[in-house]
Design an enzyme around this catalytic site. Structure first.
Site, PDB file in Angstrom:
ATOM      1  N   ASN A  10       0.872  -1.179   0.000  1.00 28.80           N
ATOM      2  CA  ASN A  10       0.000   0.000   0.000  1.00 28.80           C
ATOM      3  C   ASN A  10       0.907   1.226   0.000  1.00 28.80           C
ATOM      4  O   ASN A  10       1.503   1.545   1.015  1.00 28.80           O
ATOM      5  CB  ASN A  10      -0.888  -0.029   1.259  1.00 28.80           C
ATOM      6  CG  ASN A  10      -1.697   1.247   1.406  1.00 28.80           C
ATOM      7  OD1 ASN A  10      -1.822   2.033   0.459  1.00 28.80           O
ATOM      8  ND2 ASN A  10      -2.243   1.460   2.601  1.00 28.80           N
ATOM      9  N   TRP A  11       0.987   1.864  -1.160  1.00 35.42           N
ATOM     10  CA  TRP A  11       1.918   3.009  -1.275  1.00 35.42           C
ATOM     11  C   TRP A  11       1.361   4.269  -0.615  1.00 35.42           C
ATOM     12  O   TRP A  11       2.064   5.267  -0.515  1.00 35.42           O
ATOM     13  CB  TRP A  11       2.218   3.294  -2.748  1.00 35.42           C
ATOM     14  CG  TRP A  11       2.994   2.217  -3.441  1.00 35.42           C
ATOM     15  CD1 TRP A  11       3.373   0.991  -2.938  1.00 35.42           C
ATOM     16  CD2 TRP A  11       3.504   2.260  -4.786  1.00 35.42           C
ATOM     17  NE1 TRP A  11       4.068   0.289  -3.883  1.00 35.42           N
ATOM     18  CE2 TRP A  11       4.161   1.037  -5.026  1.00 35.42           C
ATOM     19  CE3 TRP A  11       3.456   3.212  -5.805  1.00 35.42           C
ATOM     20  CZ2 TRP A  11       4.783   0.748  -6.249  1.00 35.42           C
ATOM     21  CZ3 TRP A  11       4.058   2.916  -7.028  1.00 35.42           C
ATOM     22  CH2 TRP A  11       4.718   1.699  -7.235  1.00 35.42           C
ATOM     23  N   LYS A  12       0.100   4.258  -0.260  1.00 33.38           N
ATOM     24  CA  LYS A  12      -0.565   5.442   0.330  1.00 33.38           C
ATOM     25  C   LYS A  12      -0.353   6.657  -0.598  1.00 33.38           C
ATOM     26  O   LYS A  12      -0.323   6.485  -1.805  1.00 33.38           O
ATOM     27  CB  LYS A  12      -0.046   5.705   1.739  1.00 33.38           C
ATOM     28  CG  LYS A  12      -0.071   4.441   2.594  1.00 33.38           C
ATOM     29  CD  LYS A  12       0.084   4.713   4.052  1.00 33.38           C
ATOM     30  CE  LYS A  12       0.167   3.403   4.807  1.00 33.38           C
ATOM     31  NZ  LYS A  12       0.073   3.548   6.235  1.00 33.38           N
ATOM     32  N   HIS A  95      -9.445   1.175   4.688  1.00 38.95           N
ATOM     33  CA  HIS A  95      -8.184   1.330   5.425  1.00 38.95           C
ATOM     34  C   HIS A  95      -8.432   2.252   6.616  1.00 38.95           C
ATOM     35  O   HIS A  95      -9.241   3.184   6.533  1.00 38.95           O
ATOM     36  CB  HIS A  95      -7.114   1.920   4.488  1.00 38.95           C
ATOM     37  CG  HIS A  95      -5.740   1.871   5.076  1.00 38.95           C
ATOM     38  ND1 HIS A  95      -5.314   2.772   6.022  1.00 38.95           N
ATOM     39  CD2 HIS A  95      -4.717   1.004   4.891  1.00 38.95           C
ATOM     40  CE1 HIS A  95      -4.064   2.464   6.377  1.00 38.95           C
ATOM     41  NE2 HIS A  95      -3.682   1.393   5.706  1.00 38.95           N
ATOM     42  N   GLU A  97      -6.865   4.638   7.753  1.00 40.28           N
ATOM     43  CA  GLU A  97      -6.661   6.071   7.468  1.00 40.28           C
ATOM     44  C   GLU A  97      -7.890   6.661   6.794  1.00 40.28           C
ATOM     45  O   GLU A  97      -8.238   7.818   7.024  1.00 40.28           O
ATOM     46  CB  GLU A  97      -5.398   6.255   6.609  1.00 40.28           C
ATOM     47  CG  GLU A  97      -4.143   6.017   7.446  1.00 40.28           C
ATOM     48  CD  GLU A  97      -2.956   5.459   6.671  1.00 40.28           C
ATOM     49  OE1 GLU A  97      -2.949   5.529   5.430  1.00 40.28           O
ATOM     50  OE2 GLU A  97      -2.027   4.940   7.326  1.00 40.28           O
ATOM     51  N   GLU A 167      -5.333  -5.074  10.506  1.00 36.51           N
ATOM     52  CA  GLU A 167      -4.307  -4.062  10.745  1.00 36.51           C
ATOM     53  C   GLU A 167      -4.596  -3.337  12.056  1.00 36.51           C
ATOM     54  O   GLU A 167      -5.400  -2.386  12.075  1.00 36.51           O
ATOM     55  CB  GLU A 167      -4.308  -3.040   9.612  1.00 36.51           C
ATOM     56  CG  GLU A 167      -4.035  -3.632   8.251  1.00 36.51           C
ATOM     57  CD  GLU A 167      -3.440  -2.591   7.313  1.00 36.51           C
ATOM     58  OE1 GLU A 167      -2.346  -2.830   6.816  1.00 36.51           O
ATOM     59  OE2 GLU A 167      -4.062  -1.539   7.119  1.00 36.51           O
ATOM     60  N   GLY A 173       2.395   2.179  10.703  1.00 36.08           N
ATOM     61  CA  GLY A 173       3.310   3.312  10.548  1.00 36.08           C
ATOM     62  C   GLY A 173       4.022   3.707  11.836  1.00 36.08           C
ATOM     63  O   GLY A 173       4.625   4.776  11.907  1.00 36.08           O
ATOM     64  N   SER A 213       3.404  -2.171  10.165  1.00 42.32           N
ATOM     65  CA  SER A 213       4.862  -2.138  10.275  1.00 42.32           C
ATOM     66  C   SER A 213       5.537  -3.445   9.865  1.00 42.32           C
ATOM     67  O   SER A 213       6.585  -3.798  10.401  1.00 42.32           O
ATOM     68  CB  SER A 213       5.278  -1.727  11.696  1.00 42.32           C
ATOM     69  OG  SER A 213       4.796  -0.428  12.003  1.00 42.32           O
ATOM     70  N   GLY A 234       2.893  -1.107   4.212  1.00 43.26           N
ATOM     71  CA  GLY A 234       2.969   0.308   3.854  1.00 43.26           C
ATOM     72  C   GLY A 234       4.406   0.710   3.558  1.00 43.26           C
ATOM     73  O   GLY A 234       4.924   0.466   2.466  1.00 43.26           O
ATOM     74  N   GLY A 235       5.060   1.280   4.544  1.00 39.42           N
ATOM     75  CA  GLY A 235       6.406   1.845   4.389  1.00 39.42           C
ATOM     76  C   GLY A 235       7.387   0.954   3.639  1.00 39.42           C
ATOM     77  O   GLY A 235       8.070   1.417   2.701  1.00 39.42           O
TER      78      GLY A 235
HETATM   79  C1  PEP Z   1      -0.623   0.048   5.757  1.00 37.33           C
HETATM   80  O1  PEP Z   1      -0.412   0.912   4.939  1.00 37.33           O
HETATM   81  O2  PEP Z   1      -1.683  -0.553   5.709  1.00 37.33           O
HETATM   82  C2  PEP Z   1       0.414  -0.263   6.752  1.00 37.33           C
HETATM   83  C3  PEP Z   1       0.270  -1.319   7.481  1.00 37.33           C
HETATM   84  O3  PEP Z   1       1.473   0.589   6.840  1.00 37.33           O
HETATM   85  P1  PEP Z   1       2.907   0.279   7.542  1.00 37.33           P
HETATM   86  O4  PEP Z   1       3.383  -1.019   6.992  1.00 37.33           O
HETATM   87  O5  PEP Z   1       3.781   1.432   7.126  1.00 37.33           O
HETATM   88  O6  PEP Z   1       2.675   0.228   9.012  1.00 37.33           O
END
Ligand code: PEP
Length: 249
Positions: A10-12, A95, A97, A167, A173, A213, A234-235
């Site tokens: 997930n590049w957000k 999500h 967010e 999640e 994050g 994460s 994500g990251g």
């Molecule tokens: C996400 O974007 O759903 C996520 C879990 O981000 P991260 O891996 O950066 O915590």
């Protein structure tokens, strides 16, 4: 039943179209022999370039959102048909967010899930508790509610094909990964919840990812757990090297 591990990035709101093109060009070499299914979910404006560069590779493309109406006067929104026309296969829905910053309720998530399925897009439905809910001991109840409402009016056959991403919000994050046991016990409970709504076959077919994460060092341990079928990342999905390790974990 064997469920193929899915490594979903997930590049957000990261990467311009040119940066996205460069990342996919780098990634496609590194994941060409990956063990797991590989999915990237770039921002809408990057999707045409990402689909073009990923064509003919083992990288699938997903979107991070969609709107639940077919078309019309919904300024700023993107429809399922628009995504499908570009070659998108998956769509992230609900999500945390989006729930937090864009007021997406369980009912909205449900409408989007139905719209995705109706248009042959595979939903990746996100659920997860806050730290406060975990400390209050309501994690399982809270997540079961999210799952049940997201799947309202979805038949067993359609449910069997979709993806749920657990999640925990406190792990997204933050660099705080849930332990494999913590993640697995919630994923297992989601599977029991699916069995309760539908049946055991459906519960065994559905893929349940962990997100929060996930990085190159913890992915293998998480993905080896009985009820974790991959990760929503994500990251670490923004770095070709790290994501390719996760795609092989
Ligand atoms: C996400 O974007 O759903 C996520 C879990 O981000 P991260 O891996 O950066 O915590």
């Amino acid at each position: 039943m064997s469920r193929r591990i899915l490594a979903a990035g997930n590049w957000k709101m990261n990467k311009t179209p040119s940066e996205a093109t460069a990342l996919i060009n780098e990634l496609k070499e590194k994941v060409s022999n990956a063990k797991n299914e590989v999915l990237v979910c770039p921002p809408f404006v990057c999707i045409p370039d990402v689909c073009r560069v990923a064509a003919g590779t083992n990288i699938s493309v997903g979107a991070q959102n969609l709107y639940y109406e077919d078309k019309g006067a919904y300024t700023g929104e993107v429809s399922a048909q628009m995504l499908l026309d570009l070659g998108v296969k998956y769509v992230i829905i609900g999500h945390s967010e989006r729930r937090e910053y864009f007021n997406e309720t369980n009912d909205i998530v449900n409408k989007k899930v139905i719209q995705a399925i109706k248009n042959n897009l595979i939903p990746v439905i996100c659920v997860g508790e806050t730290l406060e809910q975990r400390e209050d001991g309501v994690t399982f109840d809270f997540i079961r509610t999210q799952v049940k409402i997201a799947l309202r009016s979805v038949c067993a056959q359609d449910a069997a094909n979709l993806v749920i991403a657990y999640e925990p919000i406190w792990a997204i994050g933050t660099g705080k990964v849930a332990t494999s046991e913590q993640a697995n016990e919630v994923c297992a409970d989601i599977r029991r919840c699916i069995a309760g709504i539908y049946d055991e076959n459906t519960a065994q077919s559905i893929r349940i990812l962990y997100g929060g994460s996930v990085n190159k060092d913890c992915a293998a341990e998480l993905f080896a757990m009985s009820d974790i079928d991959g990760g929503l990342v994500g990251g670490a999905s923004l770095k070709a090297e790290d994501f390719s390790i996760i795609a092989d974990a």
